[in-house]
Design a protein around this motif. Structure first.
Motif, mmCIF file in Angstrom:
data_model
loop_
_atom_site.group_PDB
_atom_site.id
_atom_site.type_symbol
_atom_site.label_atom_id
_atom_site.label_comp_id
_atom_site.label_asym_id
_atom_site.label_seq_id
_atom_site.Cartn_x
_atom_site.Cartn_y
_atom_site.Cartn_z
ATOM 1 N N SER A 69 0.904 -1.158 -0.067
ATOM 2 C CA SER A 69 0.000 0.009 -0.038
ATOM 3 C C SER A 69 0.803 0.991 0.257
ATOM 4 N N VAL A 70 1.988 0.959 0.088
ATOM 5 C CA VAL A 70 2.995 2.215 0.153
ATOM 6 C C VAL A 70 4.128 1.862 -1.081
ATOM 7 N N GLN A 71 4.726 3.185 -1.193
ATOM 8 C CA GLN A 71 5.938 3.327 -2.053
ATOM 9 C C GLN A 71 7.051 3.556 -1.068
ATOM 10 N N TRP A 72 7.974 2.617 -1.154
ATOM 11 C CA TRP A 72 9.172 2.781 -0.259
ATOM 12 C C TRP A 72 10.484 3.609 -1.092
ATOM 13 N N LEU A 73 10.764 4.450 -0.366
ATOM 14 C CA LEU A 73 11.509 5.487 -0.989
ATOM 15 C C LEU A 73 13.137 5.415 -0.782
ATOM 16 N N LYS A 74 13.575 5.212 0.545
ATOM 17 C CA LYS A 74 14.829 5.182 0.960
ATOM 18 C C LYS A 74 15.197 4.569 2.073
ATOM 19 N N TYR A 90 12.005 5.683 4.627
ATOM 20 C CA TYR A 90 11.224 6.671 3.950
ATOM 21 C C TYR A 90 10.019 5.887 3.123
ATOM 22 N N TYR A 91 8.865 6.178 3.138
ATOM 23 C CA TYR A 91 8.076 5.760 2.126
ATOM 24 C C TYR A 91 6.963 6.750 1.992
ATOM 25 N N ARG A 92 6.141 6.530 0.978
ATOM 26 C CA ARG A 92 5.226 7.666 0.334
ATOM 27 C C ARG A 92 3.658 6.607 0.423
ATOM 28 N N GLY A 96 1.171 11.504 1.877
ATOM 29 C CA GLY A 96 2.249 11.968 1.586
ATOM 30 C C GLY A 96 3.791 11.226 2.102
ATOM 31 N N ILE A 97 4.553 11.581 2.148
ATOM 32 C CA ILE A 97 5.884 10.842 2.483
ATOM 33 C C ILE A 97 6.064 10.918 3.996
ATOM 34 N N GLN A 98 6.355 9.722 4.402
ATOM 35 C CA GLN A 98 6.312 9.271 5.865
ATOM 36 C C GLN A 98 7.797 8.801 6.338
ATOM 37 N N LEU A 99 7.788 8.959 7.562
ATOM 38 C CA LEU A 99 9.235 8.469 8.098
ATOM 39 C C LEU A 99 9.078 7.542 9.142
ATOM 40 N N LEU A 100 9.717 6.135 9.155
ATOM 41 C CA LEU A 100 9.844 5.265 10.150
ATOM 42 C C LEU A 100 10.963 5.397 10.715
ATOM 43 N N HIS A 101 11.406 5.710 12.075
ATOM 44 C CA HIS A 101 12.498 6.135 12.745
ATOM 45 C C HIS A 101 12.605 5.122 13.617
ATOM 46 N N SER A 123 9.837 10.899 14.864
ATOM 47 C CA SER A 123 10.684 11.954 14.155
ATOM 48 C C SER A 123 9.973 12.494 12.963
ATOM 49 N N LYS A 124 10.324 13.551 12.361
ATOM 50 C CA LYS A 124 9.741 13.981 11.031
ATOM 51 C C LYS A 124 11.011 14.328 10.168
ATOM 52 N N ILE A 125 10.556 14.718 8.920
ATOM 53 C CA ILE A 125 11.343 15.063 7.765
ATOM 54 C C ILE A 125 11.689 16.569 8.118
ATOM 55 N N GLU A 126 13.012 16.576 8.320
ATOM 56 C CA GLU A 126 13.225 18.165 8.145
ATOM 57 C C GLU A 126 13.069 19.149 6.801
ATOM 58 N N ARG A 127 12.737 20.469 6.900
ATOM 59 C CA ARG A 127 12.373 21.057 5.732
ATOM 60 C C ARG A 127 13.586 21.030 4.927
ATOM 61 N N ASN A 128 14.762 21.473 5.310
ATOM 62 C CA ASN A 128 15.842 21.573 4.852
ATOM 63 C C ASN A 128 16.720 20.540 4.400
ATOM 64 N N GLU A 129 16.330 19.270 4.787
ATOM 65 C CA GLU A 129 16.834 17.830 4.335
ATOM 66 C C GLU A 129 16.469 17.557 2.976
#
Length: 144
Positions: A69-74, A90-92, A96-101, A123-129
């Protein structure tokens, strides 16, 4: 390049571990192979690579449904010790894009590395990464 992010071909990196043609030599190898199994929606391997007390056959379908059900990104491996691997996956999904930490804990059962459990971080994806989608742009200018 392997699905796990290593520069080795998948057929020489994680695939032999997933197919059980060879055993993971380290906790990190097992974790990387488990990430690849999520990308491939291989629930049977994910159950097999868990400690015996957490091997529930009914989980296979649930794992596969989620993984499909998701698209794995990296995958980003952050810190490795003998028995622990901290990573961000990271997956979509439809939101939107989600983060599993997670900091995963591994043990050896009968000489074979197995996933025991993990501690999740909020955790969340930081705006500047860099955006996990692979565009090369900052997250805030891309998928945010």
């Amino acid at each position: 390049m392997c699905i796990c992010g290593k520069k080795t071909e998948f057929s020489q990196c994680c695939e032999p571990i997933i197919l059980q043609h060879k055993q993971a030599k380290t906790a990190e190898e097992l974790m990387r192979s488990r990430y690849c199994a999520y990308v491939e929606a291989n629930g049977a391997y994910l159950v097999y690579s868990s400690v015996k007390e957490n091997q529930f056959q009914e989980d296979i379908q649930l794992i596969e449904e989620f993984a499909n059900s998701v698209q794995w990104l990296k995958l980003d491996v952050l810190h490795v010790t003998k028995n622990n691997v901290e990573f961000k996956a990271y997956y979509r999904d439809k939101n939107g894009i989600q983060l599993l930490h997670e900091k995963s804990n591994f043990i050896q059962e009968d000489g074979i590395w197995k996933y025991k459990d993990g501690d999740l971080f909020s955790s969340k994806i930081e705006r500047n990464e860099l955006c996990p989608c692979g565009s090369g742009k900052k997250y805030k200018k891309c998928c945010a």
